[in-house]
Design a protein around this motif. Structure first.
Motif, PDB file in Angstrom:
ATOM      1  N   UNK A  82      42.313  38.447  39.955  1.00 37.67           N
ATOM      2  CA  UNK A  82      42.056  40.003  40.405  1.00 37.67           C
ATOM      3  C   UNK A  82      42.005  40.043  42.002  1.00 37.67           C
ATOM      4  N   UNK A  83      41.454  39.076  42.681  1.00 41.97           N
ATOM      5  CA  UNK A  83      41.507  38.908  44.129  1.00 41.97           C
ATOM      6  C   UNK A  83      42.701  38.861  44.584  1.00 41.97           C
ATOM      7  N   UNK A 113      34.574  41.721  50.690  1.00 45.97           N
ATOM      8  CA  UNK A 113      33.409  42.077  49.662  1.00 45.97           C
ATOM      9  C   UNK A 113      33.795  43.027  48.682  1.00 45.97           C
ATOM     10  N   UNK A 114      34.738  44.053  48.956  1.00 44.22           N
ATOM     11  CA  UNK A 114      35.312  44.929  47.972  1.00 44.22           C
ATOM     12  C   UNK A 114      36.102  44.115  46.811  1.00 44.22           C
ATOM     13  N   UNK A 115      36.739  43.008  47.089  1.00 39.43           N
ATOM     14  CA  UNK A 115      37.469  42.183  46.071  1.00 39.43           C
ATOM     15  C   UNK A 115      36.220  41.569  45.235  1.00 39.43           C
ATOM     16  N   UNK A 116      35.210  41.071  45.844  1.00 37.71           N
ATOM     17  CA  UNK A 116      34.080  40.326  45.048  1.00 37.71           C
ATOM     18  C   UNK A 116      33.634  41.314  43.974  1.00 37.71           C
ATOM     19  N   UNK A 126      33.565  35.554  37.720  1.00 41.32           N
ATOM     20  CA  UNK A 126      34.470  36.259  38.497  1.00 41.32           C
ATOM     21  C   UNK A 126      34.335  36.277  39.918  1.00 41.32           C
ATOM     22  N   UNK A 127      33.026  36.178  40.329  1.00 39.57           N
ATOM     23  CA  UNK A 127      32.734  36.277  41.921  1.00 39.57           C
ATOM     24  C   UNK A 127      33.089  35.014  42.392  1.00 39.57           C
ATOM     25  N   UNK A 128      32.814  34.010  41.486  1.00 42.24           N
ATOM     26  CA  UNK A 128      33.158  32.469  42.113  1.00 42.24           C
ATOM     27  C   UNK A 128      34.774  32.484  42.317  1.00 42.24           C
ATOM     28  N   UNK A 129      35.543  33.042  41.292  1.00 40.79           N
ATOM     29  CA  UNK A 129      36.783  33.049  41.516  1.00 40.79           C
ATOM     30  C   UNK A 129      37.450  33.739  42.698  1.00 40.79           C
ATOM     31  N   UNK A 130      36.903  34.711  42.892  1.00 42.89           N
ATOM     32  CA  UNK A 130      37.165  35.619  44.337  1.00 42.89           C
ATOM     33  C   UNK A 130      36.959  34.758  45.499  1.00 42.89           C
ATOM     34  N   UNK A 131      35.821  33.983  45.531  1.00 41.04           N
ATOM     35  CA  UNK A 131      35.308  33.260  46.661  1.00 41.04           C
ATOM     36  C   UNK A 131      36.224  32.169  46.826  1.00 41.04           C
TER      37      UNK A 131
END
Length: 335
Positions: A73-74, A86-89, A223-228
């Protein structure tokens, strides 16, 4: 140290944790800082398993699937919609939660080995979808050429230290949210479902709803972990969301302790450092050495790193133990 000192520790420890988290870029080189960034991002996946498996009692071996959903997604939206990190998170958290919610209704109806196999199937199915959609995801080659993300207008997450501080701050915030969830009435209800689901159902709790909510929320954190992760690597591939990645996350949970957030960081550190120090080029024996290290750690610490006794915690004396026949209130697990 007496129990009277605990309020003082609660005031002193958080600033010390923040200072310790901010210090590595000043003390270590770029490679070490980059490795720490990977450890922190990966540890958030393990923390999501702490919530799901350690607190709710739902074993999983497919959590990397939601990690990959957040990463894709990111990566996809960074080149099409916005590069604001931050928006992508937030978008990645929503994507992970939605995919987990779309599949979680199957999981609340089974338990034990069947639950474990279903989570494995879901994770592998998500990886296969990423492989099949070559035009969108790059197929098995992965999604590359992801643009550098921005923290603020004019502040790019390009320098190793800036990326580390961003990821460390995000992980600390997510860990606080998970800790609040664990200590909340919702977390106490999840423990009840884990320990005695029939009794909780008899008390009027909708155990299926609580398990479904736990699965969806854990998907959001993954999902947040994947973005980071993508924020640092600027790359994501189906291999990052398959069985191997999920198994490593589960191993990190076992090594660190199934109900400990700081144990999730310690277990992730062992896994990431061992993988970086024992590359596959080590005459093919790298995975064997890694497995041997994990066996030794698990044997020496059956409760994980979280089972190591805290020397600052006061020991219980026989006089402080409850008398026979009396009930002692159950204490909440420490995170």
């Amino acid at each position: 140290m007496s129990t009277l000192d605990r309020p003082a520790l609660r005031v002193v420890v958080p600033p010390l944790v923040v200072l310790a988290a901010a210090a590595p870029p000043f003390l270590a080189g770029p490679y070490a800082v980059s490795t720490l960034t990977q450890i922190l991002a990966f540890s958030l996946v393990v923390m999501s398993i702490v919530l799901l498996m350690g607190i709710a009692g739902m074993p999983t071996i497919g959590q990397a699937g939601f990690f990959g959903v957040g990463g894709y997604a990111t990566g996809l939206l960074a080149g099409r919609l916005t590069t604001n990190a931050p928006a992508l998170v937030g978008i990645s958290a929503a994507a992970g939660a939605l995919v987990a919610a779309a599949t979680g209704w199957l999981l609340v109806r089974v338990r034990g080995t069947y639950l474990l196999m279903l989570t494995l199937a879901i994770g592998e199915l998500l990886a296969l979808v990423a492989i099949a959609r070559v035009g969108l995801t790059g197929g098995s080659d992965g999604l590359a050429n992801i643009p550098t993300l921005r923290l603020l207008p004019g502040v790019e997450l390009r320098h190793v230290a800036v990326v580390y501080w961003y990821v460390a701050g995000a992980v600390l915030l997510m860990a606080m949210l998970i800790a609040l969830l664990i200590r909340s009435p919702f977390g106490r209800a999840l423990r009840g479902v884990r320990d005695n689901e029939p009794r909780m159902r008899a008390l009027g709790y909708s155990t299926a709803f609580y398990k479904y909510a736990a699965f969806s929320v854990s998907g959001a954190f993954a999902g947040v972990a994947g973005s980071l992760w993508v924020t640092q690597t600027l790359f994501i591939a189906p291999a990052d969301m398959g069985f191997h990645a999920s198994a490593l996350a589960l191993l990190a949970l076992i090594v660190g302790g199934s109900q400990s957030l700081w144990g999730a960081v310690a277990g992730s550190a062992l896994i990431i450092v061992a993988q970086n120090m024992l590359p596959i080029s080590m005459q093919g024996y790298g995975p064997i050495v890694l497995g041997a290290v994990l066996v030794v750690v698990v044997y020496a610490l059956p409760d994980g790193f979280a089972g190591i006794r805290n020397p600052l915690r006061p020991r219980r004396t026989p006089a402080s133990r409850p008398a026979a026949g009396t009930d002692e209130p159950r204490r909440m697990e420490r995170v």
